[in-house]
Design an enzyme around this catalytic site. Structure first.
Site, PDB file in Angstrom:
ATOM      1  N   LYS A  35      25.921 107.773 -24.392  1.00 26.07           N
ATOM      2  CA  LYS A  35      27.091 107.430 -24.825  1.00 26.07           C
ATOM      3  C   LYS A  35      27.337 108.132 -26.177  1.00 26.07           C
ATOM      4  O   LYS A  35      28.197 108.746 -26.275  1.00 26.07           O
ATOM      5  CB  LYS A  35      27.023 105.926 -24.908  1.00 26.07           C
ATOM      6  CG  LYS A  35      28.257 105.347 -25.658  1.00 26.07           C
ATOM      7  CD  LYS A  35      27.990 103.954 -25.883  1.00 26.07           C
ATOM      8  CE  LYS A  35      26.881 103.946 -26.951  1.00 26.07           C
ATOM      9  NZ  LYS A  35      26.756 102.276 -27.436  1.00 26.07           N
ATOM     10  N   THR A  36      26.586 108.082 -27.007  1.00 27.74           N
ATOM     11  CA  THR A  36      26.588 108.783 -28.447  1.00 27.74           C
ATOM     12  C   THR A  36      26.835 110.103 -28.328  1.00 27.74           C
ATOM     13  O   THR A  36      27.903 110.652 -28.997  1.00 27.74           O
ATOM     14  CB  THR A  36      25.397 108.183 -29.312  1.00 27.74           C
ATOM     15  OG1 THR A  36      25.191 106.958 -29.187  1.00 27.74           O
ATOM     16  CG2 THR A  36      25.785 108.639 -30.649  1.00 27.74           C
ATOM     17  N   ASP A 222      33.331 102.280 -30.684  1.00 26.07           N
ATOM     18  CA  ASP A 222      32.298 102.281 -29.848  1.00 26.07           C
ATOM     19  C   ASP A 222      31.906 100.747 -29.591  1.00 26.07           C
ATOM     20  O   ASP A 222      32.331  99.822 -30.322  1.00 26.07           O
ATOM     21  CB  ASP A 222      30.965 102.831 -30.879  1.00 26.07           C
ATOM     22  CG  ASP A 222      29.816 102.923 -30.196  1.00 26.07           C
ATOM     23  OD1 ASP A 222      29.921 102.930 -28.860  1.00 26.07           O
ATOM     24  OD2 ASP A 222      28.886 102.887 -30.885  1.00 26.07           O
ATOM     25  N   GLU A 223      31.066 100.524 -28.720  1.00 27.55           N
ATOM     26  CA  GLU A 223      30.886  99.046 -28.308  1.00 27.55           C
ATOM     27  C   GLU A 223      31.870  98.316 -28.205  1.00 27.55           C
ATOM     28  O   GLU A 223      31.795  97.195 -28.750  1.00 27.55           O
ATOM     29  CB  GLU A 223      29.875  98.353 -29.373  1.00 27.55           C
ATOM     30  CG  GLU A 223      28.602  99.246 -29.650  1.00 27.55           C
ATOM     31  CD  GLU A 223      27.502  99.179 -28.907  1.00 27.55           C
ATOM     32  OE1 GLU A 223      27.596  98.520 -27.776  1.00 27.55           O
ATOM     33  OE2 GLU A 223      26.510  99.584 -29.133  1.00 27.55           O
ATOM     34  N   GLN A 253      27.003  94.731 -21.220  1.00 23.53           N
ATOM     35  CA  GLN A 253      26.132  94.625 -22.720  1.00 23.53           C
ATOM     36  C   GLN A 253      26.929  93.989 -23.439  1.00 23.53           C
ATOM     37  O   GLN A 253      26.640  93.834 -24.970  1.00 23.53           O
ATOM     38  CB  GLN A 253      25.740  95.852 -23.235  1.00 23.53           C
ATOM     39  CG  GLN A 253      24.720  96.702 -22.339  1.00 23.53           C
ATOM     40  CD  GLN A 253      24.161  97.898 -23.047  1.00 23.53           C
ATOM     41  OE1 GLN A 253      23.447  98.011 -23.832  1.00 23.53           O
ATOM     42  NE2 GLN A 253      24.382  98.900 -22.236  1.00 23.53           N
ATOM     43  N   ARG A 631      16.149  98.419 -22.706  1.00 16.17           N
ATOM     44  CA  ARG A 631      15.737  99.144 -23.906  1.00 16.17           C
ATOM     45  C   ARG A 631      14.525  99.990 -23.733  1.00 16.17           C
ATOM     46  O   ARG A 631      13.888 100.988 -24.497  1.00 16.17           O
ATOM     47  CB  ARG A 631      15.362  98.140 -24.910  1.00 16.17           C
ATOM     48  CG  ARG A 631      16.384  97.160 -25.811  1.00 16.17           C
ATOM     49  CD  ARG A 631      17.494  98.090 -26.149  1.00 16.17           C
ATOM     50  NE  ARG A 631      18.506  97.956 -25.037  1.00 16.17           N
ATOM     51  CZ  ARG A 631      19.561  98.705 -24.939  1.00 16.17           C
ATOM     52  NH1 ARG A 631      19.979  99.686 -25.891  1.00 16.17           N
ATOM     53  NH2 ARG A 631      20.434  98.906 -23.887  1.00 16.17           N
TER      54      ARG A 631
END
Length: 819
Positions: A35-36, A222-223, A253, A631
DNA sequence: AAGTGTTAAATTTTT
DNA sequence: TTTAACACTT
């Protein structure tokens, strides 16, 4: 960087996301899907291919850490001109806007930012002044109601209107209005205001809105699944004009619903922006297929998701390990031992291992074991460094110097260190200030005319002079020097030194740390100094730009920065230490070897989420579990304990229902396996016999650690930002005064409820007494039950005791015996 | 005013 | 278990 370099190694979906044209764009990015990388590549692509000006791009994140990482990657990709891109958190973006324009809605541009501690003190004062019964209206409850209202952009007047005749809401509306009034009088903004007032500014002043619409023509968020309504409106307003809104997120998430995050923002994005393009990133580059299968299986139990299934080209990998223990100590022993073993084997470095848990309180057993085994670690979370008493005291001096109208800070330090100014004196000054409609400091500077002060007046005047002196001596100094001066002139450290306790030494060390943080800040400020304000750098480490400022202006910059740091921001990935943190803090991170500790029903999912009856609560826990599992890159271990000590009492747990949702073939399961001796295969914490010298030393260290008060722990060499948490763990199941057997496994929902006797869940069960009955309480003796009412979580019983008067208590706690 | 002791209350996650 | 507020003393 040219196009090929930017887009070269992207997969088709990533490529589509990076090179999508103008207009609203939703990138549904599964965990570990790069994503980043996509966001930063898109920024680079916009500049290189679409000739977008760097200063027309605004990328918004939630944490400074995320902003810092993105900043770094953008700088690398874009190179020249990158510093003009705005990469910052919601909060710091809003602060910058407000610093510049908030006077247009009647505030002063030199506002201070209140943290939640400050908000709480303010609320306490208000409740006292308004005679609000804090037994009925818990401060925490009021605060969360106010915060929720602000998240929803409901202002005090709206709240009052909405409250109608509902007595409870009317009271809260009154407190809310007063809270907001006092914030404004103190020239202070709380966290929620930073967003909410920016929205209000935009709505009230079209000119300002237009300015930012033009300035931030390309907006990336983001998020996005964790945005609340205020943040949604903020983003929408800016994006209204050019509609170049790119949001990135993963509905699976979304874990901040409790804090007002509205998962609907992402679920309904296509409806709200009807021409939105949607791109799914489903290829995972992080985990093994087994880990992904486990995660997918768990999250599949949630409803109302956006269709999305993760897959990977990484190998199958090993099974997920599941271990069940008798106690939390054994669980900790196993985890730490496993980490040490893998390190010895050369499989993983410490820094590649993370232990994740649901509640901060769980860190304790783990921390003790890590100390025992001499495994380096750092803990994220607990009590924020900037929330410590000594730090808050010193910062209150700085705040008072920078903004004399900040009543809360002034009152905090007026008698710290002790100057013989007592509560009554302070109240008299406060009353006088209120009657004149001035700030506390203003009233204090006219101490002579404040009625009833007597001999205290001179002490107040002395204090006012001290502040004036600190102010004038700040001129031209950098922040570190100002801090040193404050510490010296106030005698703060001196007083601590006189205490001659370990605790005082600890506090002094913290103050030293604050000074070195200030020095770092000064250095960063000097570095950026040459760059001019508006289009300049802003990242986690260096929030500031503009000319090098000294004196009070520099102080203000510093205060602003420290007000907006979160625990996770301090996580340094270079040190080789095992990392411990909550599942919430772990979002966005990845580790080779992950332990999810405390997979116990009632702990995770939390007791609250199970018993609230709201499906959404449990689903949020499940998303949290999904976050935890994803994670892990290579190795995942889930652990559970049958019993744990919680608030001094042993609680018994069944294994987490989320474990049952993972297909058995993915698990390596020890649940029923025992070693030959009938003992659990894992050693317990009673393995003290036959201590080697080194072990004995460790044991001594360990006991020293245990003897320390909680808030003092963690300043040892072992820990980075460890903060010894004082927080409570979730309420598990209590088998009251129980048969110590440990067989008492309890299951919620469809299964075995037989063991619930005496547990908190008695809420819905019958009490063996009723109104009018005589009962006995262990402390209050005998009394008569006056009322039994349904409370939020348990029945509230009102009893008139013969010797102690009327008391209201929770049935589960009171343990009343019918006579 | 400051220090000490007592007691009640409690239960998540934190930008 | 821990904290924070409150009551009580000096």
């Amino acid at each position: 960087m040219d196009q090929e370099q930017i887009t070269g190694s992207l997969n088709p979906q990533q490529l589509a996301a990076v090179t999508a044209g103008d207009g609203p764009l939703l990138i549904l990015a599964g965990a570990g899907s790069g994503k980043t990388r996509v966001v930063t590549s898109r920024i680079a692509w916009l500049i290189a291919e679409k000739q977008v000006k760097p200063w027309n791009i605004c990328a918004i994140t939630f944490t400074n850490k995320a902003a810092g990482e993105m900043r770094e990657r953008v700088n690398r990709m874009v190179g020249f001109g990158a510093e003009a891109i705005n990469v910052a958190t919601f909060h710091s973006t809003c602060v910058r806007i407000l610093r510049r324009f908030i006077d247009r809605i009647g505030y002063d541009n030199h506002f201070v930012i209140y943290d939640s501690d400050d908000s709480k003190s303010l609320l306490r004062d208000i409740c006292r002044d308004q005679n609000v019964n804090t037994k009925v209206f818990k401060e925490r409850m009021i605060l969360s109601r106010i915060s929720a209202a602000k998240d929803e952009l409901i202002y005090p007047a709206d709240y009052a209107a909405w409250a109608g005749n509902d007595q409870e809401s009317v009271t809260i509306a009154g407190v809310y209005a007063e809270y907001q009034r006092r914030l404004k009088n103190s020239n202070a903004l709380d966290f929620d205001d930073l967003i909410g007032l920016t929205v209000r500014l935009f709505q009230a002043d079209p000119e300002v809105l237009l300015y930012y619409q033009e300035r931030f023509r390309y907006l990336l968020v983001d998020e996005y699944q964790d945005t609340n309504k205020a943040q949604f409106v903020f983003v929408s307003l800016i994006a209204q004009k050019y509609r170049n809104l790119c949001v990135v997120g993963d509905d699976d998430q979304s874990i901040y619903r409790f804090r007002g995050a509205d998962i609907g923002n992402i679920l309904n994005f296509e409806k709200i922006f009807n021409d939105a393009k949607v791109i799914r990133l489903e290829q995972n580059y992080r985990s093994t297929q087994t880990i992904l299968d486990a995660a997918n299986a768990v999250i599949a139990n949630n409803q109302g998701r956006m269709r999305k299934t993760l897959w990977t080209q990484n190998g199958q990998g090993g099974k997920v390990t599941l271990k069940r223990f008798d106690t939390a100590q054994q669980e900790a022993y196993y985890i730490v031992d496993d980490i040490a073993r893998l390190k010895r084997k050369g499989s993983f470095q410490y820094g590649q291992c993370a232990i994740l848990y649901r509640t901060n309180a769980q860190s304790r057993a783990l921390e003790e074991q890590l100390l025992m085994e001499n495994v380096p670690y750092s803990i994220i979370g607990g009590v924020n460094f900037y929330a410590r008493r000594e730090i808050k005291d010193i910062l209150a001096y700085l705040r008072t110097m920078a903004n004399g109208t900040d009543d809360l800070s002034v009152r905090r330090i007026i008698n710290t260190p002790k100057r013989g100014i007592g509560e009554t004196t302070v109240l008299r000054v406060a009353d006088y200030a209120a009657s004149c409609g001035t700030s506390f400091m203003e009233a204090a500077s006219h101490a002579a005319v404040v009625p009833g002060l007597g001999r205290s007046a001179s002490k107040i005047t002395e204090f006012v002079r001290l502040i004036e002196k600190l102010r004038s001596q700040s001129a031209g100094k950098n922040v570190a020097d100002i801090l040193k001066m404050v510490v010296k002139e106030t005698g703060y450290v001196e007083e601590l030194e006189a205490e001659r306790t370990d605790e005082a030494l600890d506090r002094i060390a913290n103050i030293d740390e604050l000074i070195s943080k200030a020095a770092q800040f000064d250095q960063a400020a000097e570095k950026i100094g040459a760059v001019e304000g508006e289009g300049s750098v802003q990242s986690g480490a260096e929030l500031h730009a503009g000319q090098v400022r000294t004196g009070l202006p520099a102080l203000q910059d510093f205060l602003e920065q420290v007000a907006l740091v979160a625990d996770i921001d301090s996580l340094a990935d270079d040190a080789d230490r095992v990392v411990l943190m909550t599942l919430h803090a772990a979002k966005g991170l990845e580790f080779d070897n992950v332990y999810l500790a405390g997979m116990d029903d009632g702990l995770f999912p939390s007791y609250h989420s199970i018993s609230s009856g709201e499906k959404e609560d449990l689903e949020e826990e499940r998303r949290l579990c999904y976050v935890g599992i994803t994670r892990a890159k290579k190795r995942l271990t889930l652990t559970s304990a049958k019993s744990r000590m919680l608030r001094g009492q042993t609680e018994w747990y069944r294994v987490s229902r989320f474990i049952d949702e993972i297909p058995e073939e993915l698990l390596d399961d020890n649940r029923n396996r025992q070693t030959a001796g009938g003992q659990n295969e894992i050693g317990g914490n009673d393995s003290y016999h036959m201590l080697s010298k080194a072990q004995a030393e460790r044991k001594r260290e360990h006991e020293e650690f245990r003897a320390k008060p909680f808030y003092m722990r963690g300043s040892s060499q072992h820990t980075g930002s460890s903060k010894g948490t004082g927080s409570f763990a979730g309420t598990g199941l209590r088998t009251a005064g129980s048969s110590a057997s440990g067989q008492g496994s309890v299951t919620f929902g469809k299964v075995d409820l037989s063991a619930l006797k005496g547990s908190n869940l008695q809420k819905t069960a019958d009490l063996d007494y009723q109104e009018g009955d005589r009962v006995r309480h262990i402390k209050f003796g005998e009394g008569t039950v006056r009322k039994i009412a349904d409370g939020a979580r348990d029945k509230e019983v009102t009893v008139e005791f013969d010797r102690f008067g009327v008391k209201k208590m929770l049935a589960g706690f009171a343990k009343l015996k019918k006579l």
